[in-house]
Design an enzyme around this catalytic site. Sequence first.
Site, PDB file in Angstrom:
ATOM      1  N   SER A 155       0.829  -1.194   0.000  1.00 15.27           N
ATOM      2  CA  SER A 155       0.000   0.000   0.000  1.00 15.27           C
ATOM      3  C   SER A 155       0.872   1.256   0.000  1.00 15.27           C
ATOM      4  O   SER A 155       1.622   1.477  -0.950  1.00 15.27           O
ATOM      5  CB  SER A 155      -0.963  -0.043   1.191  1.00 15.27           C
ATOM      6  N   ASP A 231     -10.091  -5.696  -3.362  1.00 15.39           N
ATOM      7  CA  ASP A 231      -9.527  -4.657  -2.502  1.00 15.39           C
ATOM      8  C   ASP A 231     -10.493  -3.476  -2.435  1.00 15.39           C
ATOM      9  O   ASP A 231     -10.884  -2.915  -3.466  1.00 15.39           O
ATOM     10  CB  ASP A 231      -8.186  -4.211  -3.071  1.00 15.39           C
ATOM     11  N   HIS A 264      -7.403  -5.984   0.940  1.00 12.94           N
ATOM     12  CA  HIS A 264      -6.219  -5.170   1.216  1.00 12.94           C
ATOM     13  C   HIS A 264      -5.453  -5.636   2.452  1.00 12.94           C
ATOM     14  O   HIS A 264      -4.476  -5.009   2.843  1.00 12.94           O
ATOM     15  CB  HIS A 264      -6.662  -3.709   1.407  1.00 12.94           C
TER      16      HIS A 264
END
Length: 286
Positions: A155, A231, A264
């Site tokens: 991320s 995600d 995620h």
Amino acid sequence: MTNQRTDRIEHHACFGGWQDVYRHRSNVLGCDMTVGVYFPPQADPAHPRHAPCPVLYWLSGLTCTEQNFIAKAGAQRYAAEHGIILVAPDTSPRGDEVADADGYDLGKGAGFYVNATREPWARHYRMYDYVVDELPAWVEADPAANGVRAISGHSMGGHGALTIALKNPGRYRSVSAFAPIVAPSQVPWGEKAFGAYLGDDREAWKAYDTVELVGAARERLPLLVDQGGADEFLEGQLRPQLLQAACEKAGHPLQLRMRAGHDHSYYFISSFIGEHIAYHASALKA
């Protein structure tokens, strides 16, 4: 690990090696930092296959410390198999004197791996220099490390890994990312952080934007990116299609793997971290 201002604060046996956590003084950030370091069994001089080991640096995402990766990813098993030291630093400077903000996406836990130029951030928020220069100098002073390195992240940390590798040709043998923020200049997370840390000049933002950097990259280091198809941040914050288009235009090698059903979280990372470490191991030992 040797350093004038270093304390080992955790020490755990793990897959034949040791998962340590250190607190050391960072002159770049002007505060104490905590770093997770996994030493595989091959780093032990008593091991029959002892040899200095390459280092894989892991950069974590928003809200994380060093603990998220070392406790949740299950990476030590694969690092032990391949003889790789894993280094997972905290994601921002910490301490009472360090500037902070309301919300999870700016300030402590959200350093974005840039060198801030605006106050009150510029005094401490220099995570780019910390990761590129100070952290490796500290880690690789240990005789267990052989001076060969790779970088990866998730991320915000995926953004950090990709931009740092692209901006430092020859420094890393390989780079990979999980669900990276590939175009921070074009998404809310990045616009908020860059506006605060770097100011209103969007030209300055391009120095920390993967989509902007690939076109001028001086080294065609292949990019390996895994992205979860489920995600929750896929369309609003991550937008991997922008990286794919930029790499196609520049002729930069990219392997973008969309993983159906994955979100995620660290469930996603732990599912594929073994493949990533094997990928890095191949490059690190070439």
